[in-house]
Write a protein that holds these residues in place. Structure first.
Motif, PDB file in Angstrom:
ATOM      1  N   ILE A 390      50.885  36.514  40.060  1.00 43.59           N
ATOM      2  CA  ILE A 390      49.741  36.554  40.977  1.00 43.59           C
ATOM      3  C   ILE A 390      48.482  36.979  40.244  1.00 43.59           C
ATOM      4  O   ILE A 390      47.405  36.384  40.410  1.00 43.59           O
ATOM      5  N   VAL A 391      48.597  37.993  39.392  1.00 44.06           N
ATOM      6  CA  VAL A 391      47.428  38.461  38.644  1.00 44.06           C
ATOM      7  C   VAL A 391      46.954  37.400  37.659  1.00 44.06           C
ATOM      8  O   VAL A 391      45.750  37.160  37.512  1.00 44.06           O
ATOM      9  N   ALA A 392      47.898  36.734  36.972  1.00 43.91           N
ATOM     10  CA  ALA A 392      47.525  35.692  36.012  1.00 43.91           C
ATOM     11  C   ALA A 392      46.876  34.504  36.715  1.00 43.91           C
ATOM     12  O   ALA A 392      45.935  33.890  36.208  1.00 43.91           O
ATOM     13  N   GLY A 393      47.368  34.177  37.926  1.00 48.43           N
ATOM     14  CA  GLY A 393      46.827  33.046  38.661  1.00 48.43           C
ATOM     15  C   GLY A 393      45.599  33.380  39.476  1.00 48.43           C
ATOM     16  O   GLY A 393      44.817  32.486  39.821  1.00 48.43           O
ATOM     17  N   SER A 394      45.407  34.658  39.797  1.00 49.72           N
ATOM     18  CA  SER A 394      44.262  35.056  40.613  1.00 49.72           C
ATOM     19  C   SER A 394      43.639  36.329  40.039  1.00 49.72           C
ATOM     20  O   SER A 394      42.848  36.270  39.111  1.00 49.72           O
ATOM     21  N   SER A 395      44.029  37.489  40.593  1.00 56.30           N
ATOM     22  CA  SER A 395      43.464  38.748  40.107  1.00 56.30           C
ATOM     23  C   SER A 395      44.290  39.930  40.608  1.00 56.30           C
ATOM     24  O   SER A 395      45.117  39.795  41.517  1.00 56.30           O
ATOM     25  N   TYR A 396      44.034  41.087  40.019  1.00 50.67           N
ATOM     26  CA  TYR A 396      44.672  42.332  40.444  1.00 50.67           C
ATOM     27  C   TYR A 396      44.249  42.673  41.868  1.00 50.67           C
ATOM     28  O   TYR A 396      45.047  43.195  42.651  1.00 50.67           O
ATOM     29  N   SER A 397      43.010  42.358  42.221  1.00 54.85           N
ATOM     30  CA  SER A 397      42.515  42.630  43.574  1.00 54.85           C
ATOM     31  C   SER A 397      43.299  41.833  44.615  1.00 54.85           C
ATOM     32  O   SER A 397      43.649  42.344  45.682  1.00 54.85           O
ATOM     33  N   THR A 398      43.579  40.564  44.293  1.00 55.23           N
ATOM     34  CA  THR A 398      44.360  39.727  45.205  1.00 55.23           C
ATOM     35  C   THR A 398      45.752  40.302  45.400  1.00 55.23           C
ATOM     36  O   THR A 398      46.259  40.378  46.528  1.00 55.23           O
ATOM     37  N   LEU A 399      46.365  40.710  44.296  1.00 59.54           N
ATOM     38  CA  LEU A 399      47.685  41.317  44.366  1.00 59.54           C
ATOM     39  C   LEU A 399      47.678  42.541  45.274  1.00 59.54           C
ATOM     40  O   LEU A 399      48.563  42.712  46.120  1.00 59.54           O
ATOM     41  N   SER A 400      46.685  43.396  45.116  1.00 62.85           N
ATOM     42  CA  SER A 400      46.601  44.622  45.907  1.00 62.85           C
ATOM     43  C   SER A 400      46.394  44.322  47.388  1.00 62.85           C
ATOM     44  O   SER A 400      46.974  44.986  48.254  1.00 62.85           O
ATOM     45  N   LEU A 401      45.565  43.327  47.690  1.00 63.12           N
ATOM     46  CA  LEU A 401      45.322  42.945  49.086  1.00 63.12           C
ATOM     47  C   LEU A 401      46.590  42.393  49.734  1.00 63.12           C
ATOM     48  O   LEU A 401      46.922  42.745  50.873  1.00 63.12           O
ATOM     49  N   VAL A 402      47.294  41.537  48.993  1.00 64.85           N
ATOM     50  CA  VAL A 402      48.543  40.970  49.522  1.00 64.85           C
ATOM     51  C   VAL A 402      49.554  42.085  49.795  1.00 64.85           C
ATOM     52  O   VAL A 402      50.219  42.110  50.839  1.00 64.85           O
TER      53      VAL A 402
END
Length: 422
Positions: A390-402
């Motif tokens: 998820i982080v590689a495809g998007s960002s750490y922020s996206t991971l945290s929100l999910v």
């Protein structure tokens, strides 16, 4: 088989004072082992992702170490649970910790010879220590009554804090030590892990006599033989629901916690933080996972498992939101976010564990607990593996929100449980 003679068993069956004394002694011994166990598990959490990133040369699979040792812990949870059911807590927990120590030694060797295959195999074996460290929390509940169980769980977890917080803060020290003897510095914390897990196993093997689960089973069998009016039909229905809800609480909190925790060190390194800073943040995180346990246990016993599970979901949501929107160079906000992440996991683990203990009997308890811990471990493995992608495809922020959004699924689960009881 259990190192307990029949006359000794009978003496515990007949004496409430001896049962109480053994309950307290068991908590003390398990707590000592948890100090070492906490130090052992901290190594993989702190530098596992960084070691894989260094050896693989990419972030995409940085979550793989957490996934692997969590997957390994799934198999170990099943093994330790069934082994404990057959031979008692002492043998089951000892075997699990020793195997985890062997896995940590394998990680060190893999770093020395730069073998990815050996690293992956060793991480799977290392996961046995993680599973055993979690399963040990059940040992203190075997002789506890209904109003002591969450508190008993929490006491053992509090002692895990001493080792778990010390581990990340010794990253630089162990890294320098490893480098001085020709071992890659990122493998240094696994030297501590190997020694800690093996010591935890030895403490239990030498001191956990008589075995609390064996005594608890004997007491249960005696009570059933003396109570011909006992009926289990209604209890079985309630037990099944309690196991499902307890497992769901722990599975969801594990996924969220592992996913965000796994990628935090990598996120911090990308923003210029050194290993000392990473160790500090993870130290606060692990401290929050375990240190509040004593208070959490009291709250769970006083206000109920369901209430604390709801609070767990809310706390994890706040943690996810803060980590998603915090600037990458803000140590304060990262500490707050990861501390709340650990606290939310703590609430979920203790309330879920208490539900599992409430819903099982000594005759089947260890086996059921091991099976539930398999699900917890598999969910953690999934969270660890997907986090890097998820982080590689998007960002750490996206991971945290999910992760934050997923955590609030806890609320309808526990509401369903409460409505089902009406």
């Amino acid at each position: 088989m259990f190192d307990v003679q029949s006359d000794q068993l009978q003496s515990y069956i007949d004496s409430a004072d001896k049962q109480k004394s053994l309950y307290k002694r068991t908590l003390f011994i398990v707590s000592i082992s948890q100090i070492f166990g906490g130090a052992g598990l901290a190594a993989g959490v702190t530098v596992g992702a960084l070691l894989a990133q260094q050896m693989l040369g990419t972030d995409a699979f940085a979550g793989l170490p957490t996934a692997l040792f969590t997957l390994g812990s799934a198999g170990a949870a099943l093994f330790v649970g069934r082994f404990s059911q057959r031979y008692g807590r002492r043998i089951g927990l000892t075997a699990g910790f020793i195997i985890g120590g062997i896995g940590a030694i394998g990680v060190i060797v893999s770093a020395i010879i730069n073998s990815i295959i050996l690293l992956f195999i060793s991480l799977l074996i290392y996961g046995a220590g993680t599973a055993t460290n979690l399963q040990a929390r059940y040992a203190g509940t075997d002789l506890a009554n209904n109003k002591q169980r969450a508190t008993a769980i929490s006491i053992t977890m509090v002692f895990t804090t001493f080792g778990a917080v010390a581990g990340p803060n010794l990253v630089n020290v162990m890294g320098n030590f490893a480098f001085s003897i020709g071992i890659p510095s990122l493998a240094g914390p696994f030297i501590l892990a190997a020694a800690a897990y093996i010591l935890a196993g030895l403490v239990l093997f030498i001191m956990l006599r008589p075995d609390p689960l064996v005594i608890a089973r004997s007491i249960e069998a005696n009570q059933k033989s003396n109570d011909t009016r006992a009926s289990t039909t209604r209890e079985y229905t309630e037990d099944k629901r309690g196991i499902i809800v307890g497992a769901a609480i722990m599975v969801l909190t594990q996924i969220v916690m592992v996913a965000i925790m796994t990628m935090t060190p990598v996120h911090m390194r990308h923003h210029g933080h050194d290993l000392g800073a990473v160790g500090l943040v993870i130290g606060f995180h692990i401290g929050a996972m375990y240190l509040p346990s004593l208070i959490t246990g009291i709250l769970v016993d006083k206000f109920g498992r369901i209430v604390m599970a709801i609070i767990s979901g809310i706390t994890l949501l706040v943690a996810g939101l803060i980590s998603a929107f915090a600037p990458g160079d803000s140590m304060i906000l990262l500490v707050i976010a990861l501390s709340l992440l650990g606290l939310g996991w703590n609430f979920g683990l203790i309330s879920g564990t208490a539900l599992i203990v409430d819903s099982t009997e000594p005759s089947t308890r260890a086996k059921t607990q091991g099976t539930v811990d398999v699900l917890i471990a598999l969910s953690g493995a999934a969270g660890g593996a997907l986090s890097g992608m998820i982080v590689a495809g998007s960002s750490y922020s996206t991971l945290s929100l999910v992760g934050g959004i997923l955590s609030i699924v806890l609320i309808p689960v526990v509401i369903w449980a409460r409505q089902s009881k009406k």
